[in-house]
Design a protein around this motif. Structure first.
Motif: not given
Length: 431
Positions: A240, A268, A299, A302-303
């Motif tokens: 990340y 992710g 998560a 990161a998305g």
């Protein structure tokens, strides 16, 4: 029993001159009290491994480490988590105590294996002989594992502090504020710093997993699974922050938006895998379960940044295509028609118009031609005429063309003429 901490405090308050003697006596009493209290430390337990402690050189640092750990836990229960500036020195001190105990244990193991010696080595060997070598080896393994877990705890504190400063910097940047204008003028963390911290944590987790393989049994398997899950989480955070490094480089003109998108996608995926591995661990692995909310947040982050990187990459590609299209607009064979329409006309451009192109009294020069001329297509000859010409039988006109002598006749004629010119009419008389 005397309190060693109180005696040490009194020793530090002692002045110079006559107080120095009192200070030394108080220090010696504190050391004696500390040794007496350390005698109560008869064993050390870590993850189901309980090893007896029979050496005084091991008891004292273990007792100090236990007291410091109890103090830290009590402070956390009453005051909450301490700041990084307060917690990091305490973690370092705690790790130093365990390292001192491990060094003494390794010396005792070495002395027991070599059979002792003279002087200090012989004394260490005698102390080692009093215990069991297997117990010393078990104690050394337990202390090594405890040091690795303490190093992970310290690294997590440093990484959490840097991550908080990095997130605050992103928020200030999104709000259009200065990077260092946070609370207390704190220094914003760079993504490169967090990449280094998470890389160190991942390496420590790998070392702990390798150490678990030497333990064996159920304890070793449980520790290996927990270390692998924690290492996966650290790797996800590293990907990340590597994505943020690439994103910052792309914003500065590096053109790494596609790389940033790939790193955020990898972060992710690794966060999801680490979350699944953590949920399979027992609840007793509190350190791994504590990181579970952070993995869920990772998560989502990161998305979000994956979409940002993909959008920036698409915009960059569209801008490049638009720029290339603008650069190719005037490269057609028709020349600069639009340019000609917007600029002044020249004589070849308006042959059918009655306009003065030789200049006027306004001071403008003549506009007879514009060089270089615009590109134009050249009309080729129709290919059907070439095919038709190959089938045409032209008439014989050889009788209208002057005959040419052959090479032999020309040579004979030239020889006869030369002899006749030299010898007069003799050539004709002989014939």
């Amino acid at each position: 029993m005397r309190d060693p901490a109180g005696l040490l405090a009194l020793a530090e308050e002692g002045g110079e001159g006559g107080g120095s003697l009192l200070q030394s006596k108080l220090a010696s009493l504190a050391a004696e009290a500390q040794t007496a209290q350390a005698a109560a430390t008869s064993s050390f337990e870590w993850r189901g491994i309980k090893a007896p402690v029979s050496q005084e050189r091991v008891r004292v640092p273990l007792h100090n480490a236990a007291e410091l750990a109890a103090t830290l836990e009590a402070a956390m229960d009453t005051d909450g988590p301490a700041s990084a500036e307060q917690a990091l020195p305490q973690h370092d001190k705690l790790t130093n105590w365990y390292q001192e105990a491990r060094a003494a244990t390794r010396n005792a193991i070495k002395a027991a294996q070599t059979g002792g010696g003279s002087g200090a080595a012989g004394k260490a060997g005698a102390e080692a002989d009093a215990g069991d070598l297997e117990d010393l080896v078990a104690l050394e393994k337990a202390l090594s594992g405890r040091i690795l877990e303490g190093s992970l705890a310290r690294g997590e504190v440093a990484a959490a502090d840097a991550a908080a400063r990095f997130a605050a910097g992103l928020q200030r940047q999104a709000a259009g504020k200065a990077a260092g204008g946070g609370k207390g003028k704190e220094r914003p963390a760079k993504p490169e710093d967090l990449v280094r911290l998470t890389t160190t944590l991942a390496q420590l987790a790998a070392d702990l997993e390798e150490h678990a393989s030497h333990l064996g049994g159920r304890q070793g398997e449980a520790l290996a699974a927990a270390a692998a899950a924690r290492g996966g989480g650290y790797a996800a955070w590293r990907a990340y922050y590597q994505g943020h490094v690439a994103l910052a480089a792309a914003a500065a003109g590096g053109g790494r938006y596609a790389e940033a998108a790939g790193l955020f996608r990898r972060a992710g995926e690794r966060a999801a895998a680490a979350q699944e591995a953590t949920e399979e661990l027992p609840k007793s692995e509190s350190a791994a379960w504590t990181a579970l909310p952070g993995l869920q947040q990772l998560a989502a982050l990161a998305g979000s940044y994956l979409l940002v990187a993909c959008a920036e990459a698409a915009a960059e590609g569209a801008a490049g295509a638009e720029g290339a299209g603008k650069g190719l607009e005037g490269l057609g064979l028709a020349g600069g028609a639009a340019q000609q329409a917007s600029s002044a006309l020249y004589l070849p451009d308006a042959l059918d118009a009655w306009e003065s192109f030789g200049g006027s009294g306004s001071g403008k020069g003549a506009r007879l031609f514009q060089g270089p001329y615009a590109l134009a297509a050249i009309r080729p000859r129709p290919i059907m005429l070439d095919s038709a010409a190959g089938e045409v039988d032209y008439p014989d006109v050889s009788h209208r063309v002057k005959r040419r002598k052959t090479a032999a006749a020309a040579a004979a004629g030239s020889a006869t003429g030369t002899f006749a010119r030299l010898f007069g009419g003799w050539g004709g008389a002989t014939s």
